[in-house]
Design a protein around this motif. Structure first.
Motif, short mmCIF file in Angstrom:
data_model
loop_
_atom_site.label_atom_id
_atom_site.label_comp_id
_atom_site.label_asym_id
_atom_site.label_seq_id
_atom_site.Cartn_x
_atom_site.Cartn_y
_atom_site.Cartn_z
N THR A 249 0.82 -1.08 0.20
CA THR A 249 -0.11 0.02 -0.02
C THR A 249 0.79 1.17 -0.05
O THR A 249 0.44 2.03 -0.67
CB THR A 249 -0.98 -0.14 1.27
N TYR A 250 1.99 1.17 0.84
CA TYR A 250 2.74 2.39 0.87
C TYR A 250 4.16 2.36 0.50
O TYR A 250 4.90 3.07 1.17
CB TYR A 250 2.62 3.13 2.48
N GLN A 251 4.52 1.62 -0.28
CA GLN A 251 5.97 1.26 -0.87
C GLN A 251 6.47 2.46 -1.11
O GLN A 251 7.75 2.77 -0.70
CB GLN A 251 6.10 0.10 -1.73
N VAL A 252 5.99 3.39 -1.84
CA VAL A 252 6.66 4.57 -2.45
C VAL A 252 7.04 5.56 -1.29
O VAL A 252 8.09 6.05 -1.12
CB VAL A 252 5.75 5.29 -3.82
N ASP A 253 5.92 5.68 -0.34
CA ASP A 253 6.13 6.61 0.75
C ASP A 253 7.08 6.21 1.44
O ASP A 253 8.04 7.09 1.99
CB ASP A 253 4.85 6.69 1.39
N MET A 254 7.20 4.83 1.92
CA MET A 254 8.29 4.34 2.87
C MET A 254 9.62 4.42 2.35
O MET A 254 10.54 4.92 3.02
CB MET A 254 7.87 2.94 3.14
N GLN A 256 10.55 6.75 0.18
CA GLN A 256 10.97 8.22 0.27
C GLN A 256 11.45 8.57 1.85
O GLN A 256 12.31 9.32 1.85
CB GLN A 256 9.98 9.23 -0.33
N PHE A 257 10.67 8.05 2.68
CA PHE A 257 10.76 8.40 4.18
C PHE A 257 12.12 7.72 4.67
O PHE A 257 13.09 8.35 5.20
CB PHE A 257 9.85 7.83 4.97
N GLY A 258 12.39 6.50 4.08
CA GLY A 258 13.78 5.88 4.36
C GLY A 258 14.92 6.86 3.84
O GLY A 258 16.14 6.89 4.38
N LEU A 259 14.85 7.27 2.45
CA LEU A 259 15.87 7.97 1.93
C LEU A 259 16.10 9.40 2.65
O LEU A 259 17.28 9.70 2.75
CB LEU A 259 15.81 8.24 0.58
N GLU A 260 15.03 9.76 3.08
CA GLU A 260 15.16 11.22 3.31
C GLU A 260 15.59 11.50 4.88
O GLU A 260 16.36 12.43 5.51
CB GLU A 260 13.69 12.04 3.30
N TYR A 261 15.16 10.55 5.83
CA TYR A 261 15.07 10.66 7.18
C TYR A 261 16.11 9.55 7.74
O TYR A 261 16.47 9.76 8.90
CB TYR A 261 13.73 10.70 8.02
N LEU A 262 16.18 8.46 7.27
CA LEU A 262 16.78 7.44 7.72
C LEU A 262 18.13 6.99 7.12
O LEU A 262 18.86 6.33 7.67
CB LEU A 262 15.96 5.99 8.02
N ASN A 263 18.31 7.58 5.80
CA ASN A 263 19.57 7.04 5.21
C ASN A 263 19.31 5.62 4.90
O ASN A 263 20.51 5.06 4.87
CB ASN A 263 20.95 7.53 5.69
N GLU A 264 18.15 5.17 4.51
CA GLU A 264 18.06 3.69 4.46
C GLU A 264 17.30 3.50 3.07
O GLU A 264 16.15 3.81 2.88
CB GLU A 264 17.03 3.14 5.62
N PRO A 265 18.30 3.01 2.30
CA PRO A 265 17.49 2.72 1.05
C PRO A 265 16.67 1.41 0.89
O PRO A 265 15.83 1.37 -0.22
CB PRO A 265 18.84 2.65 0.07
N VAL A 267 13.53 -0.49 1.22
CA VAL A 267 12.18 -0.21 1.82
C VAL A 267 11.69 -1.18 2.40
O VAL A 267 10.72 -0.92 3.51
CB VAL A 267 11.17 0.22 0.53
N LYS A 268 12.26 -2.43 2.26
CA LYS A 268 11.74 -3.51 3.23
C LYS A 268 12.05 -3.25 4.79
O LYS A 268 11.36 -3.71 5.62
CB LYS A 268 12.24 -4.82 2.74
N VAL A 269 13.35 -2.78 4.85
CA VAL A 269 13.82 -2.50 6.25
C VAL A 269 13.03 -1.37 6.77
O VAL A 269 12.53 -1.57 8.01
CB VAL A 269 15.11 -2.17 6.25
#
Length: 424
Positions: A249-254, A256-265, A267-269
């Motif tokens: 449902t929210y793969q794109v949003d997650m 983007q969030f991972g890259l912007e705020y967590l430096n985590e590319p 998305v499954k993490v």
């Protein structure tokens, strides 16, 4: 009631062993949930693409087998003792985990279903760890002891925090290896530390099949089973399906969030982190729900928790904004966790003399409820391409539970509630 009393009033090593056994067992029981995406991609790479129903079945099998096996292991505790039952059960779990690891990416879907069934023995540990810990302690400490021994819900949070990252570095099968090693470690600790209570401390009262049948003739058994199927079933069902839902449902949003705020590319993490956040609410707020029920009464508390859950489930069916959806899921899990505590504020007051049997029956109902919810969400995705229908159906079931509370509250308060000793 002080923690210090636990050292002298019972057998602290057994309490610690029971806590570790149940906590790690709950973690193993739900480990397929945070690995669902990775396993699906692995199977697809080898020519077997899971449809939503097959994915839901894989996630539901441990919950279903755990529900049924709780009653079986309950009989085992009576017949051969809690320690032997736990060690046999844990050995099956360890064998299932190492089999999953050794087969790795070559494993077939049907083999995974067999492994998932084996993991159900971990979910059934509830029926062993709690009685064994409780047998050592006097009635005045039972609430504290069972609360500590049963604090294993937090294990599912650990799954979502660490399993996706381990899978990223070493493959999803490595999570099975870690689980197998940890489970073996717990097996050894439990074998060395845990002891069955001697006859002078605890007098066994073996459960017979007729005892279960007798309680199943009591309509209150079915009401409590419904309430726990909604509360615990909702919690464990959403927990196991959480990552699949978020990824679909929210793969794109997650991402983007991972890259912007967590430096985590990966998305499954990131999905694992958000899943852990939501599940954490339900895991830690269960005792809070019990405390609220003590003050307001179990019935009024369930009205609040179930009412909020139904409204939030309907709202989530319409919401398509990621951050709002996460907030709603967080609140749904929080209310379901508190509802778990409220249900078990009422059960001992109604079935105090049959608490062991009722724990098995109601616990089984909770697992069946979780199984039904996972399959409902899978059906919704398969049939309609989304999850709105699944959330509507879940809200409808919660509404039925609310109606049930309305039907029984007056009778409860004017019969057994009069002398129960707590607020109804």
């Amino acid at each position: 009631m002080k923690l210090g009393e636990l050292k002298t009033a019972g057998h602290l090593p057994t309490l610690i062993a029971a806590f570790l056994y149940f906590d790690f067992s709950f973690m193993v029981w739900t480990m397929l949930g945070p690995l669902a995406t990775e396993i699906s991609q692995s199977l697809a790479a080898h020519g077997f693409r899971l449809d939503p129903n097959q994915k839901a079945t894989l996630l539901a099998i441990p919950i279903l087998s755990g529900a049924i096996l709780r009653i079986l292991l309950g009989f085992g505790v009576d017949k051969i003792g809690a320690k032997k039952t736990a060690l046999i059960s844990q050995a099956i779990v360890i064998a299932s985990l190492f089999y999953g690891y050794l087969r790795g990416e070559e494993i077939t879907y049907h083999e995974l279903l067999a492994v998932a069934f084996g993991l159900g023995f971990a979910g059934a540990s509830f029926a062993v760890a709690l009685p064994q810990a409780g047998q050592w302690y006097p009635p005045r400490l039972q609430g504290l002891v069972l609360g500590l021994a049963g604090a294993g819900n937090i294990g599912v949070v650990l799954d979502f925090l660490f399993a996706p990252k381990i899978a990223e570095y070493w493959g999803w099968q490595a999570v099975f290896l870690v689980g197998g090693i940890l489970s073996t470690f717990i097996f050894i600790i439990y074998a060395l530390m845990a002891k069955d209570a001697p006859a002078d401390v605890y007098k066994p009262n073996p459960k017979r099949l007729g005892d279960y049948l007798k309680l199943l003739k009591d309509k209150d058994t079915w009401w409590f089973s419904l309430f726990y199927a909604v509360s615990f079933g909702g919690f464990v069902g959403f927990a196991n399906y959480m990552k699949v839902y978020l990824m679909n449902t929210y793969q794109v949003d997650m991402s983007q969030f991972g890259l912007e705020y967590l430096n985590e590319p990966n998305v499954k993490v990131v999905a694992g982190y958000f899943g852990a956040l939501c599940i954490f609410a339900g895991a830690v707020l269960r005792p809070v729900g019990g405390g609220i029920a003590d003050k307001l009464g179990g019935v009024k508390s369930l009205y609040i928790f179930f009412g909020a859950t139904a409204a939030l489930a309907v709202l989530n069916a319409f919401v398509h904004h990621f951050y709002l959806a996460i907030l709603i899921l967080f609140l749904i899990m929080a209310n379901l966790g508190m509802a778990n505590g409220a249900v078990f504020q009422l059960v001992p007051q109604r079935f105090g003399r049959d608490m062991g049997i009722m724990t098995g029956i109601v616990g089984c109902a909770g697992g069946l409820g979780g199984t039904a919810l996972i399959k409902t969400l899978g059906w919704s995705k398969s049939a309609f391409g989304g999850y709105a229908a699944g959330f509507f159906l879940f809200a409808a079931v919660v509404a039925v539970a609310i109606i049930g509370i309305s039907l029984v509250k007056t009778r409860w308060r004017t019969t057994w509630g009069v002398s129960a000793g707590g607020r109804i």
